[in-house]
Design a protein around this motif. Structure first.
Motif, short mmCIF file in Angstrom:
data_model
loop_
_atom_site.label_atom_id
_atom_site.label_comp_id
_atom_site.label_asym_id
_atom_site.label_seq_id
_atom_site.Cartn_x
_atom_site.Cartn_y
_atom_site.Cartn_z
N VAL A 55 -7.25 2.82 -5.35
CA VAL A 55 -7.92 3.65 -4.35
C VAL A 55 -7.30 5.05 -4.29
O VAL A 55 -8.01 6.06 -4.28
CB VAL A 55 -7.87 2.97 -2.97
CG1 VAL A 55 -8.48 3.88 -1.91
CG2 VAL A 55 -8.59 1.64 -3.01
N ALA A 56 -5.97 5.10 -4.26
CA ALA A 56 -5.31 6.41 -4.19
C ALA A 56 -5.58 7.23 -5.44
O ALA A 56 -5.72 8.46 -5.37
CB ALA A 56 -3.80 6.22 -3.99
N GLY A 61 0.49 3.70 -3.10
CA GLY A 61 0.00 5.02 -2.73
C GLY A 61 1.01 6.12 -3.01
O GLY A 61 0.64 7.22 -3.45
N VAL A 99 -3.91 6.68 1.85
CA VAL A 99 -3.90 5.24 1.57
C VAL A 99 -2.70 4.55 2.23
O VAL A 99 -2.88 3.53 2.92
CB VAL A 99 -3.94 4.98 0.06
CG1 VAL A 99 -3.76 3.49 -0.24
CG2 VAL A 99 -5.26 5.47 -0.53
N ALA A 140 -3.79 -0.21 -3.79
CA ALA A 140 -3.48 1.17 -3.40
C ALA A 140 -3.48 2.11 -4.60
O ALA A 140 -3.93 3.26 -4.49
CB ALA A 140 -2.13 1.22 -2.69
N ALA A 164 0.83 -1.21 0.00
CA ALA A 164 0.00 0.00 0.00
C ALA A 164 0.86 1.26 0.00
O ALA A 164 0.49 2.28 -0.59
CB ALA A 164 -0.93 -0.01 1.22
#
Length: 478
Positions: free
Chosen positions: A369-370, A245, A385, A366, A241
């Protein structure tokens, strides 16, 4: 009493590289793992060129990462069972073909779903050369003080790969042709992988050979069945992550400050911190146990990642990125050191690929999402994140740290039990008669408890008898 004498001399990289046969697998191993860091950026640059969409390019790259994370442990399990060469040779052939198909489809303007389909085998067949190299080190250095040094060396090599690989792929895609990065990746994978597979002398004994003809051989177990391995997988998801991220959020931050070129510098500082810490980890003779080192290292990583979102200048972000990089290597290296103590030799490669796959999966999640958070709320949100990923992994690691107890402790306990059992059933009788009628008899018998009888008869009829029942024989384990 059993004792082991360990040299006080601090193990170093020079001593490590002088290990007989090491260079024969290190050099081709470095060449074969180089493409690993070129694959994601090569896909992004090619698909973005052909579709005009960074979103589509990122999605195809994410499919490749998830596919690799899911299939890599199965590749490791097969390597442990049938040997590295048996898995690596067909693997590099499939990977080269799958990447070539992806290139052809992208250049032909194929629909996105077709690129997704081609990305699945491209990711699933990524050769797990890094874990295979680690397995070869473990086979050679098992139980020696050089094992942590080897883990540090591999971490530095991996980080160097992730610094050089993306730069090489970017230069090829922008300076030669958008597909040049992936074509080079496929070619290096094929040549380097076959060369590495040819080094049979250093290949660890696989499951079928290691257990042949051995009545006392342990039954084959999946590395995932070991609770400690599952704990380390969660820890490595958190590390992934951080990587994912940081990649997205640093790019978004550089665009926000109007200096996209700063992205390479900032990520280079982060990677440099990781490399420096990795070098130091291998050069230090640690007196602190690996479990405590992992907890301490992950504490530092969690705290450093939690501060990333507060940075509003390139200088401060660079400094924080350096600290995060310095904290990743101790956690990563110690995790690889611990997993070696948790699993039997027959599951080494599988265990290493579970950890490598966990980093890749954490990175893929990551990035997704990031990326969404950065698009909606800016780079500050994207930096949350790594903070969240490491925090969740840290809580899990602390709560389940007891699962990281080395398996050797249980094996020692089993040996002690066997020794006590054998001692309890021992029976011996000694009788000595000397001049003057002196007689001495000693008898030791018992399954339930040792029984000792001593009888002495001397001149004049003097007789003395001593009998002890239930006496426990002390067992000392060093």
């Amino acid at each position: 009493m059993a004792s082991t004498v360990v040299s006080e001399k601090r193990p170093g990289y020079g001593q490590l590289l002088r290990t007989p046969g090491a260079l024969s697998f290190l050099i081709p191993g470095f060449a074969a793992r180089q493409p690993f860091a070129m694959l994601t950026i090569g896909i992004v640059l090619l698909v973005q060129h052909t579709t005009g969409s960074f979103g589509s390019a990122g999605a195809v790259a994410a499919v490749t990462g998830v596919s690799m994370a899911l299939f890599a442990p199965q590749s490791g399990k097969l390597a442990d069972r049938f040997g590295q060469r048996a898995v690596l040779v067909p693997g590099v052939l499939v990977h080269s073909a799958a990447v070539s198909l992806l290139v052809v489809l992208a250049l032909a303007g194929a629909p996105l779903w077709a690129l997704f389909l081609a990305a699945v085998p491209a990711g699933a067949s990524v050769p797990q050369v890094g874990p295979m190299v680690r397995a070869r080190w473990a086979a050679k250095l098992d139980g020696t003080p050089l094992m942590p040094t080897a883990a540090a060396f591999e971490s530095v090599t991996d980080e160097f790969t992730f610094v050089v690989g993306p730069v090489l792929a970017t230069a090829l895609c922008t300076g030669v042709h958008p597909a040049a990065g992936l074509i080079t990746e496929a070619a290096l994978t094929l040549v380097g992988g076959l060369f590495f597979a040819a080094q049979r002398a250093t290949q660890p004994a696989h499951g079928l050979l290691a257990t042949a003809g051995r009545a006392d051989a342990e039954p084959h177990r999946s590395a995932l069945s070991v609770p400690g391995v599952r704990v380390l997988i969660v820890a490595f998801l958190g590390i992934g992550a951080v990587f994912g991220g940081m990649q997205v959020s640093l790019t978004a931050f550089s665009e926000e400050i109007g200096n996209p070129g700063a992205n390479g510098l900032l990520y280079g500082v982060f990677a440099a911190g990781n490399m420096l810490a990795g070098i130091a980890m291998g050069a230090i003779a640690w007196k602190t146990g690996p479990r405590r080192r992992l907890i301490l290292g992950y504490t530092g990583l969690t705290l450093a990642a939690a501060l990333l979102w507060t940075a509003h200048s390139a200088v401060l972000l660079g400094a924080l990125g350096l600290v995060v990089g310095l904290c990743i290597a101790p956690a990563l290296i110690t995790g690889y050191t611990i997993v070696e103590t948790l699993i039997p030799a027959s599951a080494r490669t599988e265990a290493f690929t579970w950890l490598t796959g966990a980093v890749a999966l954490g990175q893929a999640l990551a990035v997704t999402v990031a990326g969404r958070l950065a698009d909606a709320h800016g780079s500050t949100a994207g930096f949350l994140v790594p903070a969240a990923g490491t925090a969740l992994a840290f809580v899990t690691l602390v709560a389940l740290r007891g699962k990281l107890k080395p398996r050797e402790a249980s094996r020692i306990a089993a040996r002690v039990s066997a020794t006590v059992a054998r001692t309890a059933t021992t029976s011996a009788t000694t009788s000595v008669t000397g001049p003057g009628g002196t007689s001495a008899t000693t008898s030791v018998t018992g399954p339930d408890g040792t029984s000792a009888t001593t009888s002495v008869t001397g001149p004049g009829g003097t007789s003395a008898t001593t009998r002890g029942v239930g006496h426990r024989v002390p067992v000392t384990v060093d």
